[in-house]
Design an enzyme around this catalytic site. Sequence first.
Site, PDB file in Angstrom:
ATOM      1  N   HIS A  46      -1.995   0.809   6.306  1.00  0.00           N
ATOM      2  CA  HIS A  46      -1.299   2.055   5.960  1.00  0.00           C
ATOM      3  C   HIS A  46      -2.274   2.954   5.204  1.00  0.00           C
ATOM      4  O   HIS A  46      -3.177   2.476   4.501  1.00  0.00           O
ATOM      5  CB  HIS A  46      -0.101   1.759   5.065  1.00  0.00           C
ATOM      6  CG  HIS A  46       1.035   1.098   5.770  1.00  0.00           C
ATOM      7  ND1 HIS A  46       2.333   1.210   5.336  1.00  0.00           N
ATOM      8  CD2 HIS A  46       1.081   0.311   6.871  1.00  0.00           C
ATOM      9  CE1 HIS A  46       3.130   0.533   6.132  1.00  0.00           C
ATOM     10  NE2 HIS A  46       2.387  -0.036   7.071  1.00  0.00           N
ATOM     11  N   GLU A  48      -1.967   4.609   2.511  1.00  0.00           N
ATOM     12  CA  GLU A  48      -1.984   4.380   1.066  1.00  0.00           C
ATOM     13  C   GLU A  48      -2.873   3.192   0.696  1.00  0.00           C
ATOM     14  O   GLU A  48      -3.667   3.268  -0.249  1.00  0.00           O
ATOM     15  CB  GLU A  48      -0.568   4.097   0.532  1.00  0.00           C
ATOM     16  CG  GLU A  48       0.413   5.208   0.775  1.00  0.00           C
ATOM     17  CD  GLU A  48       1.235   5.042   2.050  1.00  0.00           C
ATOM     18  OE1 GLU A  48       2.428   5.387   2.011  1.00  0.00           O
ATOM     19  OE2 GLU A  48       0.684   4.561   3.060  1.00  0.00           O
ATOM     20  N   CYS A  76       6.301   2.956   1.638  1.00  0.00           N
ATOM     21  CA  CYS A  76       7.170   1.828   1.965  1.00  0.00           C
ATOM     22  C   CYS A  76       7.089   0.783   0.848  1.00  0.00           C
ATOM     23  O   CYS A  76       6.284   0.920  -0.077  1.00  0.00           O
ATOM     24  CB  CYS A  76       6.717   1.226   3.291  1.00  0.00           C
ATOM     25  SG  CYS A  76       5.138   0.345   3.191  1.00  0.00           S
ATOM     26  N   CYS A  79       3.460  -0.563   0.246  1.00  0.00           N
ATOM     27  CA  CYS A  79       2.568   0.410  -0.393  1.00  0.00           C
ATOM     28  C   CYS A  79       2.996   0.703  -1.827  1.00  0.00           C
ATOM     29  O   CYS A  79       2.153   0.832  -2.715  1.00  0.00           O
ATOM     30  CB  CYS A  79       2.503   1.681   0.435  1.00  0.00           C
ATOM     31  SG  CYS A  79       1.708   1.406   2.049  1.00  0.00           S
TER      32      CYS A  79
END
Length: 144
Positions: A46, A48, A76, A79
């Site tokens: 991801h 992040e 999410c 993260c």
Amino acid sequence: MAIALAEARAAVSHGDVPVGAVAVDGGLVLSRRHNERELRRDPTAHAEILALQDAARVLGTWRLETLTLVVSLEPCPMCAGALVAARVGRLVFGAVDPKAGACGSLYNLCADPRLNHELQVLPGVLSGESAELLASFFAQRRTR
């Protein structure tokens, strides 16, 4: 947020969901990344997570208390957990994620007093542009 949105747009070129993240410390951009799950075939890639990893390398520490992470979409649970674990000081995000958001929508891991760290959260920055980018991406996928 403009940089995070530019990163989000870059994710589309390799079929990834358009999410971008920028790690900033003292006004300096330390890292800028976008989702690379499809590109790397890695469920943890991801934006992040990648931005936090790069920022930690630049700063030479995993403790990122002075860092602001700017993300085009609400993080999410994975993260948000990384933000807490890294002791990030501040999160700024664009669009809310009612299906998976863990920073105020579905969960609120960044402000849970039961955890070992809480961080400031500023939601909704350029949320319309962020949401439109995501809506357009998923609309195109549905027509294929």
